[in-house]
Design an enzyme around this catalytic site. Sequence first.
Site, PDB file in Angstrom:
ATOM      1  CG  HIS A 106      36.566   7.910  -8.817  1.00 12.36           C
ATOM      2  ND1 HIS A 106      35.514   7.783  -7.973  1.00 12.36           N
ATOM      3  CD2 HIS A 106      36.255   6.937  -9.712  1.00 12.36           C
ATOM      4  CE1 HIS A 106      34.478   7.061  -8.166  1.00 12.36           C
ATOM      5  NE2 HIS A 106      34.985   6.332  -9.355  1.00 12.36           N
ATOM      6  CG  HIS A 142      32.614   7.633 -13.330  1.00 12.08           C
ATOM      7  ND1 HIS A 142      31.949   6.877 -13.735  1.00 12.08           N
ATOM      8  CD2 HIS A 142      33.099   7.128 -12.130  1.00 12.08           C
ATOM      9  CE1 HIS A 142      31.613   5.853 -13.155  1.00 12.08           C
ATOM     10  NE2 HIS A 142      32.625   6.058 -12.031  1.00 12.08           N
TER      11      HIS A 142
HETATM   12  P1  AMP Z   1      32.233   4.042  -9.537  1.00  6.30           P
HETATM   13  O1  AMP Z   1      31.707   2.821  -8.704  1.00  6.30           O
HETATM   14  O2  AMP Z   1      33.359   4.199 -10.299  1.00  6.30           O
HETATM   15  O3  AMP Z   1      31.152   3.853 -10.924  1.00  6.30           O
HETATM   16  O4  AMP Z   1      31.753   5.203  -9.106  1.00  6.30           O
HETATM   17  C1  AMP Z   1      30.616   5.966  -9.019  1.00  6.30           C
HETATM   18  C2  AMP Z   1      30.466   7.017  -8.292  1.00  6.30           C
HETATM   19  O5  AMP Z   1      29.532   7.870  -8.419  1.00  6.30           O
HETATM   20  C3  AMP Z   1      30.362   6.797  -6.462  1.00  6.30           C
HETATM   21  O6  AMP Z   1      31.779   7.241  -6.032  1.00  6.30           O
HETATM   22  C4  AMP Z   1      29.173   7.517  -6.167  1.00  6.30           C
HETATM   23  O7  AMP Z   1      29.504   7.820  -4.991  1.00  6.30           O
HETATM   24  C5  AMP Z   1      29.216   8.281  -7.328  1.00  6.30           C
HETATM   25  N1  AMP Z   1      27.816   8.993  -7.554  1.00  6.30           N
HETATM   26  C6  AMP Z   1      26.763   8.352  -7.650  1.00  6.30           C
HETATM   27  N2  AMP Z   1      25.544   9.172  -7.892  1.00  6.30           N
HETATM   28  C7  AMP Z   1      25.973  10.438  -7.812  1.00  6.30           C
HETATM   29  C8  AMP Z   1      25.624  11.622  -7.923  1.00  6.30           C
HETATM   30  N3  AMP Z   1      24.154  11.556  -8.156  1.00  6.30           N
HETATM   31  N4  AMP Z   1      25.977  12.891  -7.292  1.00  6.30           N
HETATM   32  C9  AMP Z   1      27.375  12.763  -7.305  1.00  6.30           C
HETATM   33  N5  AMP Z   1      28.137  11.381  -7.261  1.00  6.30           N
HETATM   34  C10 AMP Z   1      27.593  10.293  -7.438  1.00  6.30           C
END
Ligand code: AMP
Length: 143
Positions: free
Chosen positions: A106, A104
Amino acid sequence: HALHSDPNCVFCKIVAGAIPALRVFEDADVLAFLDVGPLSEGHALAIPKEHFPTLEDMPADRFALVASRLPRIADAVRRAVGAQGCNLLLNVGREAGQEVPHLHWHIIPRVAGDKLGYRWNASTYPPGRGEEVRQAVKDALEA
Ligand code: AMP
Protein backbone atom coordinates in the site's frame (compact mmCIF):
# COMPACT_ATOMS: atom_id res chain seq x y z
CA HIS A 1 9.59 -16.53 -19.31
CA ALA A 2 5.89 -16.88 -18.56
CA LEU A 3 5.01 -15.34 -15.21
CA HIS A 4 3.15 -17.56 -12.80
CA SER A 5 -0.45 -16.38 -12.52
CA ASP A 6 -3.57 -17.51 -10.62
CA PRO A 7 -6.76 -17.35 -12.73
CA ASN A 8 -8.89 -16.76 -9.62
CA CYS A 9 -6.76 -13.93 -8.25
CA VAL A 10 -8.25 -10.44 -8.55
CA PHE A 11 -4.82 -8.78 -8.90
CA CYS A 12 -3.74 -11.31 -11.54
CA LYS A 13 -6.92 -10.38 -13.41
CA ILE A 14 -5.90 -6.73 -13.21
CA VAL A 15 -2.42 -7.60 -14.50
CA ALA A 16 -4.03 -9.46 -17.41
CA GLY A 17 -6.40 -6.58 -18.15
CA ALA A 18 -9.41 -8.83 -17.48
CA ILE A 19 -10.78 -6.36 -14.93
CA PRO A 20 -10.21 -2.61 -15.00
CA ALA A 21 -7.92 -0.62 -12.77
CA LEU A 22 -6.58 2.94 -12.75
CA ARG A 23 -2.98 2.12 -13.56
CA VAL A 24 -0.37 4.62 -12.48
CA PHE A 25 2.85 2.68 -13.20
CA GLU A 26 3.75 -0.36 -15.20
CA ASP A 27 6.89 -2.10 -16.39
CA ALA A 28 7.75 -5.69 -17.25
CA ASP A 29 7.64 -6.92 -13.66
CA VAL A 30 5.68 -4.44 -11.57
CA LEU A 31 2.26 -2.79 -11.72
CA ALA A 32 0.83 -0.02 -9.56
CA PHE A 33 -2.79 1.11 -9.61
CA LEU A 34 -5.18 3.13 -7.47
CA ASP A 35 -6.90 1.26 -4.64
CA VAL A 36 -10.69 1.13 -5.20
CA GLY A 37 -11.24 1.80 -1.50
CA PRO A 38 -8.75 4.60 -0.86
CA LEU A 39 -7.75 5.57 2.67
CA SER A 40 -6.68 8.89 1.17
CA GLU A 41 -6.58 10.38 -2.32
CA GLY A 42 -3.85 8.69 -4.32
CA HIS A 43 -3.83 5.49 -2.21
CA ALA A 44 -2.17 3.05 -4.58
CA LEU A 45 -1.12 -0.58 -4.59
CA ALA A 46 2.18 -1.78 -6.04
CA ILE A 47 2.34 -5.46 -6.95
CA PRO A 48 4.62 -7.93 -8.65
CA LYS A 49 2.99 -9.01 -11.91
CA GLU A 50 3.79 -12.58 -10.93
CA HIS A 51 1.47 -14.23 -8.44
CA PHE A 52 2.94 -14.69 -4.97
CA PRO A 53 0.28 -15.11 -2.26
CA THR A 54 2.45 -13.76 0.52
CA LEU A 55 5.96 -13.06 1.69
CA GLU A 56 7.09 -16.62 2.42
CA ASP A 57 6.21 -17.62 -1.16
CA MET A 58 8.37 -14.94 -2.66
CA PRO A 59 12.04 -15.27 -3.59
CA ALA A 60 14.09 -12.36 -2.24
CA ASP A 61 15.06 -11.16 -5.71
CA ARG A 62 11.39 -10.90 -6.75
CA PHE A 63 10.65 -8.96 -3.57
CA ALA A 64 13.55 -6.63 -4.29
CA LEU A 65 12.29 -6.08 -7.82
CA VAL A 66 9.07 -4.54 -6.54
CA ALA A 67 10.76 -2.71 -3.68
CA SER A 68 13.20 -1.11 -6.10
CA ARG A 69 10.30 0.67 -7.88
CA LEU A 70 8.75 2.00 -4.69
CA PRO A 71 10.81 5.15 -4.14
CA ARG A 72 9.88 6.51 -7.56
CA ILE A 73 6.22 5.42 -7.50
CA ALA A 74 5.60 6.56 -3.92
CA ASP A 75 7.25 9.91 -4.50
CA ALA A 76 5.15 10.51 -7.64
CA VAL A 77 1.93 9.55 -5.83
CA ARG A 78 2.82 11.80 -2.91
CA ARG A 79 3.65 14.80 -5.10
CA ALA A 80 0.62 14.24 -7.36
CA VAL A 81 -1.79 14.70 -4.47
CA GLY A 82 0.26 17.32 -2.65
CA ALA A 83 0.87 15.11 0.37
CA GLN A 84 3.75 15.66 2.79
CA GLY A 85 4.36 11.99 3.53
CA CYS A 86 3.08 8.50 2.98
CA ASN A 87 2.81 5.16 4.72
CA LEU A 88 4.27 2.24 2.79
CA LEU A 89 2.46 -0.75 4.21
CA LEU A 90 2.80 -4.46 3.54
CA ASN A 91 0.16 -6.62 5.18
CA VAL A 92 1.56 -10.14 5.40
CA GLY A 93 -1.01 -12.79 6.25
CA ARG A 94 -4.69 -12.69 7.11
CA GLU A 95 -3.95 -11.94 10.77
CA ALA A 96 -2.09 -8.82 9.65
CA GLY A 97 -5.02 -7.63 7.56
CA GLN A 98 -4.06 -9.13 4.20
CA GLU A 99 -7.31 -9.79 2.36
CA VAL A 100 -6.02 -10.21 -1.19
CA PRO A 101 -3.56 -13.12 -1.36
CA HIS A 102 -1.33 -11.54 -4.02
CA LEU A 103 1.37 -9.66 -2.18
CA HIS A 104 0.96 -5.89 -2.48
CA TRP A 105 2.41 -2.73 -1.02
CA HIS A 106 0.00 0.00 0.00
CA ILE A 107 1.16 3.53 -0.77
CA ILE A 108 -0.99 5.76 1.44
CA PRO A 109 -0.43 9.50 1.08
CA ARG A 110 -0.51 11.45 4.35
CA VAL A 111 -1.21 15.10 4.82
CA ALA A 112 -0.81 17.22 7.92
CA GLY A 113 -3.87 16.97 10.12
CA ASP A 114 -5.49 14.05 8.29
CA LYS A 115 -7.70 11.80 10.36
CA LEU A 116 -6.22 8.45 9.35
CA GLY A 117 -4.34 7.86 12.58
CA TYR A 118 -1.47 5.44 12.87
CA ARG A 119 -0.26 4.74 16.41
CA TRP A 120 -0.51 1.13 17.53
CA ASN A 121 -0.43 0.19 21.19
CA ALA A 122 3.20 -0.52 22.04
CA SER A 123 4.14 -2.81 24.94
CA THR A 124 7.40 -3.59 26.74
CA TYR A 125 9.41 -6.79 27.31
CA PRO A 126 9.51 -8.20 30.82
CA PRO A 127 13.11 -8.66 32.06
CA GLY A 128 14.95 -11.30 30.01
CA ARG A 129 12.24 -11.79 27.41
CA GLY A 130 13.89 -9.57 24.78
CA GLU A 131 17.01 -11.74 24.91
CA GLU A 132 14.91 -14.92 24.53
CA VAL A 133 13.09 -13.49 21.53
CA ARG A 134 16.36 -12.38 19.95
CA GLN A 135 17.74 -15.92 20.31
CA ALA A 136 14.57 -17.44 18.83
CA VAL A 137 14.88 -15.16 15.79
CA LYS A 138 18.56 -16.01 15.36
CA ASP A 139 17.72 -19.74 15.57
CA ALA A 140 14.94 -19.27 12.99
CA LEU A 141 17.37 -17.56 10.63
CA GLU A 142 19.69 -20.56 10.91
CA ALA A 143 16.94 -23.16 10.45
P1 AMP B 1 -5.23 -5.92 1.98
O1 AMP B 1 -6.30 -5.81 3.00
O2 AMP B 1 -3.88 -5.47 2.44
O3 AMP B 1 -5.21 -7.30 1.34
O4 AMP B 1 -5.60 -4.88 0.86
C1 AMP B 1 -6.39 -5.18 -0.24
C2 AMP B 1 -6.70 -3.86 -0.91
O5 AMP B 1 -7.04 -4.12 -2.26
C3 AMP B 1 -7.85 -3.10 -0.26
O6 AMP B 1 -7.38 -1.82 0.13
C4 AMP B 1 -8.88 -3.03 -1.38
O7 AMP B 1 -9.56 -1.79 -1.40
C5 AMP B 1 -8.04 -3.21 -2.63
N1 AMP B 1 -8.72 -3.80 -3.77
C6 AMP B 1 -9.44 -4.94 -3.79
N2 AMP B 1 -9.90 -5.19 -5.04
C7 AMP B 1 -9.44 -4.18 -5.81
C8 AMP B 1 -9.58 -3.86 -7.20
N3 AMP B 1 -10.28 -4.64 -8.05
N4 AMP B 1 -8.99 -2.74 -7.67
C9 AMP B 1 -8.28 -1.96 -6.84
N5 AMP B 1 -8.10 -2.19 -5.53
C10 AMP B 1 -8.69 -3.29 -5.02
